[in-house]
Design a protein around this motif. Structure first.
Motif, PDB file in Angstrom:
ATOM      1  N   THR A  46     -22.718  -5.580  18.752  1.00 28.72           N
ATOM      2  CA  THR A  46     -23.087  -6.610  17.775  1.00 28.72           C
ATOM      3  C   THR A  46     -23.085  -6.037  16.359  1.00 28.72           C
ATOM      4  O   THR A  46     -23.650  -4.977  16.115  1.00 28.72           O
ATOM      5  N   ALA A  47     -22.479  -6.781  15.415  1.00 27.83           N
ATOM      6  CA  ALA A  47     -22.412  -6.327  14.025  1.00 27.83           C
ATOM      7  C   ALA A  47     -23.032  -7.328  13.057  1.00 27.83           C
ATOM      8  O   ALA A  47     -23.571  -6.939  12.026  1.00 27.83           O
ATOM      9  N   SER A  48     -22.952  -8.624  13.377  1.00 32.31           N
ATOM     10  CA  SER A  48     -23.474  -9.675  12.497  1.00 32.31           C
ATOM     11  C   SER A  48     -24.366 -10.613  13.304  1.00 32.31           C
ATOM     12  O   SER A  48     -23.991 -11.040  14.400  1.00 32.31           O
ATOM     13  N   VAL A  49     -25.530 -10.925  12.744  1.00 28.90           N
ATOM     14  CA  VAL A  49     -26.483 -11.761  13.475  1.00 28.90           C
ATOM     15  C   VAL A  49     -27.079 -12.828  12.572  1.00 28.90           C
ATOM     16  O   VAL A  49     -27.055 -12.713  11.343  1.00 28.90           O
ATOM     17  N   LEU A  50     -27.603 -13.852  13.204  1.00 28.22           N
ATOM     18  CA  LEU A  50     -28.450 -14.835  12.547  1.00 28.22           C
ATOM     19  C   LEU A  50     -29.849 -14.648  13.102  1.00 28.22           C
ATOM     20  O   LEU A  50     -30.048 -14.659  14.320  1.00 28.22           O
ATOM     21  N   ILE A  51     -30.818 -14.452  12.223  1.00 31.50           N
ATOM     22  CA  ILE A  51     -32.223 -14.332  12.619  1.00 31.50           C
ATOM     23  C   ILE A  51     -32.949 -15.579  12.130  1.00 31.50           C
ATOM     24  O   ILE A  51     -32.807 -15.967  10.965  1.00 31.50           O
ATOM     25  N   VAL A  52     -33.714 -16.216  13.003  1.00 32.95           N
ATOM     26  CA  VAL A  52     -34.436 -17.442  12.664  1.00 32.95           C
ATOM     27  C   VAL A  52     -35.911 -17.260  13.000  1.00 32.95           C
ATOM     28  O   VAL A  52     -36.253 -16.829  14.107  1.00 32.95           O
ATOM     29  N   ALA A  53     -36.775 -17.575  12.046  1.00 37.40           N
ATOM     30  CA  ALA A  53     -38.226 -17.549  12.257  1.00 37.40           C
ATOM     31  C   ALA A  53     -38.765 -18.950  11.993  1.00 37.40           C
ATOM     32  O   ALA A  53     -38.399 -19.578  10.992  1.00 37.40           O
ATOM     33  N   GLU A  54     -39.634 -19.446  12.871  1.00 32.41           N
ATOM     34  CA  GLU A  54     -40.158 -20.805  12.754  1.00 32.41           C
ATOM     35  C   GLU A  54     -41.656 -20.824  13.019  1.00 32.41           C
ATOM     36  O   GLU A  54     -42.139 -20.122  13.915  1.00 32.41           O
ATOM     37  N   ALA A  55     -42.367 -21.622  12.249  1.00 29.29           N
ATOM     38  CA  ALA A  55     -43.814 -21.710  12.405  1.00 29.29           C
ATOM     39  C   ALA A  55     -44.292 -23.109  12.050  1.00 29.29           C
ATOM     40  O   ALA A  55     -43.614 -23.846  11.323  1.00 29.29           O
ATOM     41  N   MET A  56     -45.478 -23.458  12.566  1.00 32.33           N
ATOM     42  CA  MET A  56     -46.021 -24.794  12.331  1.00 32.33           C
ATOM     43  C   MET A  56     -47.499 -24.779  11.951  1.00 32.33           C
ATOM     44  O   MET A  56     -48.084 -25.837  11.767  1.00 32.33           O
ATOM     45  N   HIS A  57     -48.096 -23.597  11.829  1.00 32.26           N
ATOM     46  CA  HIS A  57     -49.526 -23.537  11.541  1.00 32.26           C
ATOM     47  C   HIS A  57     -49.782 -23.757  10.052  1.00 32.26           C
ATOM     48  O   HIS A  57     -48.856 -23.800   9.232  1.00 32.26           O
ATOM     49  N   GLU A  58     -51.045 -23.871   9.685  1.00 33.08           N
ATOM     50  CA  GLU A  58     -51.432 -24.283   8.335  1.00 33.08           C
ATOM     51  C   GLU A  58     -50.918 -23.345   7.244  1.00 33.08           C
ATOM     52  O   GLU A  58     -50.531 -23.792   6.158  1.00 33.08           O
ATOM     53  N   THR A  59     -50.926 -22.047   7.494  1.00 34.64           N
ATOM     54  CA  THR A  59     -50.498 -21.090   6.473  1.00 34.64           C
ATOM     55  C   THR A  59     -49.071 -20.589   6.727  1.00 34.64           C
ATOM     56  O   THR A  59     -48.701 -19.483   6.318  1.00 34.64           O
ATOM     57  N   ALA A  60     -48.274 -21.410   7.374  1.00 27.38           N
ATOM     58  CA  ALA A  60     -46.925 -20.995   7.753  1.00 27.38           C
ATOM     59  C   ALA A  60     -46.082 -20.584   6.554  1.00 27.38           C
ATOM     60  O   ALA A  60     -45.338 -19.593   6.612  1.00 27.38           O
ATOM     61  N   GLN A  61     -46.175 -21.321   5.467  1.00 24.94           N
ATOM     62  CA  GLN A  61     -45.326 -21.040   4.309  1.00 24.94           C
ATOM     63  C   GLN A  61     -45.586 -19.630   3.760  1.00 24.94           C
ATOM     64  O   GLN A  61     -44.652 -18.847   3.560  1.00 24.94           O
ATOM     65  N   SER A  62     -46.850 -19.293   3.540  1.00 25.61           N
ATOM     66  CA  SER A  62     -47.173 -17.975   2.991  1.00 25.61           C
ATOM     67  C   SER A  62     -46.940 -16.865   4.020  1.00 25.61           C
ATOM     68  O   SER A  62     -46.507 -15.761   3.673  1.00 25.61           O
ATOM     69  N   ASP A  63     -47.187 -17.151   5.293  1.00 24.75           N
ATOM     70  CA  ASP A  63     -46.977 -16.141   6.322  1.00 24.75           C
ATOM     71  C   ASP A  63     -45.496 -15.821   6.493  1.00 24.75           C
ATOM     72  O   ASP A  63     -45.113 -14.661   6.700  1.00 24.75           O
TER      73      ASP A  63
END
Length: 223
Positions: A181-198
């Motif tokens: 593997t040489a190129s990847v897509l990494i995805v992080a997802e959240a739904m809790h209250e402080t998700a944006q800052s975290d």
């Protein structure tokens, strides 16, 4: 590389916050040892688990609520970060898989936020988080072919390949990270209250880990 969310998913889960990165220049083994970085992150996870179980963390509670909303039993189908935390709490460590996967697993543990890592060679066109119609194909890590249930939330490419089932529960073997593997897509997802800052803090942490292990890598934020 494009990552998008179907309007029906965004409507059903307006609290969703996500970040995605395309990373090129990945090599295995990494040019620098990731073990020290991973150790520091897993130590942070151990501190959190010392005072509460994974199921009590707000990041995990929000995903349990989302799974229940999708009609899934939260303790039967766990989001990726809860599954990692649960295994880490029981065994005290996670297995070494690939330097990039180890790094992302450690970031997921420390933040209790699910991360998916897709080998872009195996993804046809744009990747969309959407409801399945039941015609899509999903490859298990053992090579078996499954078809997601209609209305199940999946990561689907333009060829109808489902690269994750039940949203953040089960990633496909088709686009799993491998030695070549040489190129990847990494995805992080959240739904809790402080998700944006975290997720902003997670972004800084992930980039630092990538920079330490792959100085020649190229990181591009998606969306």
């Amino acid at each position: 590389m494009t990552l998008r969310y179907a309007p029906s998913v965004l409507h059903a889960f307006p609290e969703l916050v996500s970040r995605a990165w395309r990373v090129d220049g990945i090599t295995c083994p990494a040019s620098a040892d990731t073990n020290g970085f991973v150790d520091r992150l897993t130590a942070l996870a151990a501190e959190r688990l010392a005072s509460s179980s994974e199921g009590e963390l707000p990041e995990i509670r929000s995903w349990r609520h989302a799974f229940a909303k999708m009609g899934l039993k939260p303790t039967q189908y766990r989001c990726a970060s809860e599954a990692l935390l649960r295994r880490f709490r029981k065994e005290g460590a996670l297995p070494h898989i690939h330097p990039l996967v180890d790094l992302c697993n450690a970031v997921s543990l420390a933040f209790a936020i699910p991360l998916a890592v897709f080998d872009l060679r195996q993804v046809a066109g744009a990747l969309t988080v959407r409801h399945a119609d039941g015609s899509e194909t999903y490859r298990t890590f053992s090579g078996e072919i499954e078809h997601p249930e209609p209305h199940e939330v999946i990561f689907a490419d333009e060829a109808g390949e489902a690269h994750a089932r039940r949203w953040t529960n089960r990633q496909s073997g088709a686009s799993a990270v491998r030695t070549e593997t040489a190129s990847v897509l990494i995805v992080a997802e959240a739904m809790h209250e402080t998700a944006q800052s975290d997720l902003a803090r997670l972004d800084t942490t992930l980039r630092a880990g990538l920079a330490a292990a792959w100085p020649a890598r190229w990181v591009h934020a998606i969306g």
